[in-house]
Design an enzyme around this catalytic site. Sequence first.
Site, mmCIF file in Angstrom:
data_model
loop_
_atom_site.group_PDB
_atom_site.id
_atom_site.type_symbol
_atom_site.label_atom_id
_atom_site.label_comp_id
_atom_site.label_asym_id
_atom_site.label_seq_id
_atom_site.Cartn_x
_atom_site.Cartn_y
_atom_site.Cartn_z
ATOM 1 N N SER A 13 43.312 41.769 37.552
ATOM 2 C CA SER A 13 43.309 40.550 38.370
ATOM 3 C C SER A 13 42.049 40.397 39.199
ATOM 4 O O SER A 13 41.655 39.282 39.546
ATOM 5 C CB SER A 13 44.528 40.539 39.298
ATOM 6 O OG SER A 13 44.531 41.684 40.136
ATOM 7 N N GLY A 50 47.548 42.462 36.506
ATOM 8 C CA GLY A 50 48.498 43.538 36.244
ATOM 9 C C GLY A 50 48.061 44.528 35.194
ATOM 10 O O GLY A 50 48.765 45.511 34.930
ATOM 11 N N ASN A 80 45.387 48.951 39.020
ATOM 12 C CA ASN A 80 46.837 48.947 38.798
ATOM 13 C C ASN A 80 47.360 50.327 38.419
ATOM 14 O O ASN A 80 48.490 50.675 38.747
ATOM 15 C CB ASN A 80 47.218 47.893 37.756
ATOM 16 C CG ASN A 80 46.998 46.501 38.288
ATOM 17 O OD1 ASN A 80 47.491 46.155 39.358
ATOM 18 N ND2 ASN A 80 46.219 45.707 37.575
ATOM 19 N N ASP A 161 47.129 38.813 50.692
ATOM 20 C CA ASP A 161 47.661 40.119 50.273
ATOM 21 C C ASP A 161 46.745 41.276 50.661
ATOM 22 O O ASP A 161 47.131 42.438 50.575
ATOM 23 C CB ASP A 161 47.968 40.142 48.769
ATOM 24 C CG ASP A 161 46.740 40.012 47.872
ATOM 25 O OD1 ASP A 161 45.593 40.114 48.353
ATOM 26 O OD2 ASP A 161 46.935 39.810 46.660
ATOM 27 N N HIS A 164 43.266 41.130 46.906
ATOM 28 C CA HIS A 164 42.507 40.240 46.025
ATOM 29 C C HIS A 164 41.483 39.435 46.824
ATOM 30 O O HIS A 164 41.832 38.819 47.826
ATOM 31 C CB HIS A 164 43.458 39.294 45.290
ATOM 32 C CG HIS A 164 44.361 40.005 44.345
ATOM 33 N ND1 HIS A 164 45.651 40.374 44.690
ATOM 34 C CD2 HIS A 164 44.154 40.444 43.087
ATOM 35 C CE1 HIS A 164 46.196 41.002 43.669
ATOM 36 N NE2 HIS A 164 45.312 41.064 42.675
#
Length: 189
Positions: A13, A50, A80, A161, A164
């Site tokens: 991502s 992901g 991840n 978050d 990101h």
Amino acid sequence: MNRLKTILALGDSLTEGYGLPTEASFPAVLQRLLRQRGHNVSIINQGLSGDTAWGGLKRLERYLATRPRPDAVIVELGANDAIQLTDPWEVEATLDSLLQRLAEEEIPALLAGMRPLVPADEEYVRAFEGLFPKLVERFDPVFYPFFLEGVLGKPALNLEDGIHPNAEGMTRIAQNILPSVETLLGRIR
């Protein structure tokens, strides 16, 4: 004009540009910066939210089997895996296979290092962060030690978050990695 060079940006991502418009994704911003500096490049966004190192390896295999081969590849994987606390040895083995595959195809690579983005014990952090220098020693890719350098932990450069990057953070990442990508371009035959 020099010939068009195609760079495949293979990642998760962070490469894809999670939560951002396409034009603010890492590949799009990096392509603009490189073109402003006179490079005739096209950067293909193969970021997938992901995705893990294993998923990236499988996607690379499919990509190489179905499309014209890229001139170079930027590898940004591992975030991840660390979030899932995947055994660092397993991540290293998978990235080893990925870099080996690129070496077999004689495709130059840039390996972007990663750190665990969520709390983990010291032993895990040490093992995870230590896998990248070992891969560099074995394959000699262009190495950019930490993809989120100067952005992680800075609220003004991240989405809510905290992991990101926002558009400004993505621009910072692309600016920071730019010299390493120019080195990568120099390795294209």
